[in-house]
Write an enzyme that holds these catalytic residues in place. Sequence first.
Site, PDB file in Angstrom:
ATOM      1  N   PHE A  77      50.869  11.281  36.147  1.00  0.00           N
ATOM      2  CA  PHE A  77      50.422  12.587  36.616  1.00  0.00           C
ATOM      3  C   PHE A  77      50.324  13.615  35.506  1.00  0.00           C
ATOM      4  O   PHE A  77      49.608  14.603  35.635  1.00  0.00           O
ATOM      5  CB  PHE A  77      51.369  13.118  37.712  1.00  0.00           C
ATOM      6  CG  PHE A  77      52.722  13.562  37.213  1.00  0.00           C
ATOM      7  CD1 PHE A  77      52.901  14.819  36.626  1.00  0.00           C
ATOM      8  CD2 PHE A  77      53.832  12.751  37.340  1.00  0.00           C
ATOM      9  CE1 PHE A  77      54.138  15.235  36.172  1.00  0.00           C
ATOM     10  CE2 PHE A  77      55.080  13.152  36.883  1.00  0.00           C
ATOM     11  CZ  PHE A  77      55.224  14.402  36.297  1.00  0.00           C
ATOM     12  N   LYS A 112      43.610   3.288  38.423  1.00  0.00           N
ATOM     13  CA  LYS A 112      44.481   3.782  39.488  1.00  0.00           C
ATOM     14  C   LYS A 112      45.234   4.982  38.918  1.00  0.00           C
ATOM     15  O   LYS A 112      46.270   4.849  38.277  1.00  0.00           O
ATOM     16  CB  LYS A 112      45.462   2.685  39.923  1.00  0.00           C
ATOM     17  CG  LYS A 112      45.959   2.827  41.389  1.00  0.00           C
ATOM     18  CD  LYS A 112      46.642   4.128  41.737  1.00  0.00           C
ATOM     19  CE  LYS A 112      48.032   4.204  41.159  1.00  0.00           C
ATOM     20  NZ  LYS A 112      48.737   5.493  41.585  1.00  0.00           N
ATOM     21  N   GLU A 127      48.533   9.598  42.159  1.00  0.00           N
ATOM     22  CA  GLU A 127      48.152  10.155  43.461  1.00  0.00           C
ATOM     23  C   GLU A 127      48.510  11.631  43.567  1.00  0.00           C
ATOM     24  O   GLU A 127      48.079  12.303  44.511  1.00  0.00           O
ATOM     25  CB  GLU A 127      48.820   9.368  44.583  1.00  0.00           C
ATOM     26  CG  GLU A 127      50.334   9.476  44.667  1.00  0.00           C
ATOM     27  CD  GLU A 127      51.082   8.579  43.691  1.00  0.00           C
ATOM     28  OE1 GLU A 127      52.322   8.479  43.814  1.00  0.00           O
ATOM     29  OE2 GLU A 127      50.434   7.976  42.804  1.00  0.00           O
ATOM     30  N   SER A 161      56.962   5.892  33.420  1.00  0.00           N
ATOM     31  CA  SER A 161      58.399   5.813  33.170  1.00  0.00           C
ATOM     32  C   SER A 161      58.793   4.402  32.757  1.00  0.00           C
ATOM     33  O   SER A 161      58.095   3.423  33.043  1.00  0.00           O
ATOM     34  CB  SER A 161      59.173   6.221  34.423  1.00  0.00           C
ATOM     35  OG  SER A 161      59.006   5.244  35.439  1.00  0.00           O
ATOM     36  N   CYS A 163      55.598  12.687  27.612  1.00  0.00           N
ATOM     37  CA  CYS A 163      56.474  11.666  27.046  1.00  0.00           C
ATOM     38  C   CYS A 163      56.733  11.898  25.568  1.00  0.00           C
ATOM     39  O   CYS A 163      57.620  11.271  24.995  1.00  0.00           O
ATOM     40  CB  CYS A 163      55.889  10.279  27.270  1.00  0.00           C
ATOM     41  SG  CYS A 163      54.388   9.940  26.326  1.00  0.00           S
ATOM     42  N   GLU A 186      65.654  10.616  30.742  1.00  0.00           N
ATOM     43  CA  GLU A 186      64.404  11.322  30.477  1.00  0.00           C
ATOM     44  C   GLU A 186      64.214  12.337  31.606  1.00  0.00           C
ATOM     45  O   GLU A 186      63.884  11.969  32.740  1.00  0.00           O
ATOM     46  CB  GLU A 186      63.223  10.361  30.421  1.00  0.00           C
ATOM     47  CG  GLU A 186      61.917  11.077  30.082  1.00  0.00           C
ATOM     48  CD  GLU A 186      60.698  10.162  30.114  1.00  0.00           C
ATOM     49  OE1 GLU A 186      59.766  10.414  29.346  1.00  0.00           O
ATOM     50  OE2 GLU A 186      60.687   9.213  30.920  1.00  0.00           O
TER      51      GLU A 186
END
Length: 505
Positions: free
Chosen positions: A153, A177, A180, A230, A285, A388
């Site tokens: 995201f 993909k 969402e 992740s 990240c 994280e």
Amino acid sequence: MTKTVNHWIGGKPVERAAGASGSYGQVTDPATGAVTTQVAYASVEEVDAAVAAAREAYATWGQSSLAQRTTVLFKFRALLDANRDAIAELITAEHGKVHSDALGEVARGLEIVDLACGISVQLKGELSTQVASRVDVASIRQPLGVVAGITPFNFPAMVPMWMFPLAIACGNTFVLKPSEKDPSASMKIAELLSEAGLPDGVFNVVHGDKVAVDRLLEHPDVAAVSFVGSTPIARHIHTTASAHGKRVQALGGAKNHMLVLPDADLDAAADAAVSAAYGSAGERCMAISAVVAVGAIGDELVTKIRERAEKIKIGPGTDPASEMGPLITAAHRDKVASYVTGAAAQGCEVVLDGSAYTYEGAGYEDGHWIGLSLLDKVPTSADAYRDEIFGPVLCVLRVESYEEGLALINASPFGNGTAIFTRDGGAARRFQLEVEAGMVGVNVPIPVPVGYHSFGGWKDSLFGDHHIYGNDGTHFYTRGKVVTTRWPDPSDAPAGVDLGFPRNH
């Protein structure tokens, strides 16, 4: 009134038929908390339809010329450039990041499109002649087929563009993909690719959750999977897709350290720490989440960071004055806040506590707001250091020497990016050789490589052998073939066949 985001299959948006299987998810505006969009979650059948469209398109696209592919990409690049603001607005509306951050995301994605436009250089083969009498050996690279990308995201435009431009330039077809949580940017990209002349089925988008992801990982017609997200999910992606015989690059999480030596320019280091820790609300990240202060500079460095952090303006991403926006969801905001509220009990000194921040403005009362937090003298056992967080929380750790700081960084299970701030070239050189991380900055806090170098970490930050984009990206989306050739000499032609060559040698 909410809009509906459907899948993009075979060159067009595909609405779900009445009574068809599959569910819908909700997308909120992070600044207001209001539901703005419903997004179709793909069923197994819908994922299969996208893969089938990609497989059908591959029969032609995989045989197309480099000139045909790059012509489409050049047109796409021009359209992408012309629509920067429109894509950035979609990102701000669904992710929450400020408009300048969103524009920067599109610009970094454009770098990889540029690389893909010049893919012919990366796809050149090799030739050795006369390895034996009349024998030549050539090495060539060919596309894989249908490949998939599963993206996070936090960069809904940039990370997909780290994948599909190189994949389709190499002759593959692609199924994306996206997250969402912010799906609209990927649909705008699909529209621009179609407008650029990309044949139907070469690029497809399916939205959804674990159902869609697992079907892509298991589908027998998907040859390779790229993932950014992740570490737990990256490990699952790598394990599952590999078990189904697929090539995998799965980029995981991070805990990026910035080592500050006593000789560093502390003003420059403080500026870098604030921008690297709190930019894009820490939802990246490559964010610096741990500053390691060496020796007696710790107190002064923390003071400088605090002074700068207190001046950051938090507000809606649509406000040009805002320097940091809200977090993506209320649940994520609450999780990030919990690391701050529980920090003191775990031995941290809470210098700034932004967990209770609220934005003053009509209509924004339910936004996913959080302020900037700064934790000092953080023990390595604290959750705020170990996990994280993916939010605007910066930990400062104290060490007495370069060696102690290096050991602390190398003990981390993550190895994505790191940085050192110093005026000493010898210390910097030692650090870049001795630190266990895939990307290193010297007086550069976020060392994300330019497009023609590859991006990727070490240890639990990467699963698979290939980094993303750059030369590694081209190699990931192609496979090598070696051709050994022997031809008879023309003088050996059968009797009666005259090729115009003398027969006396």
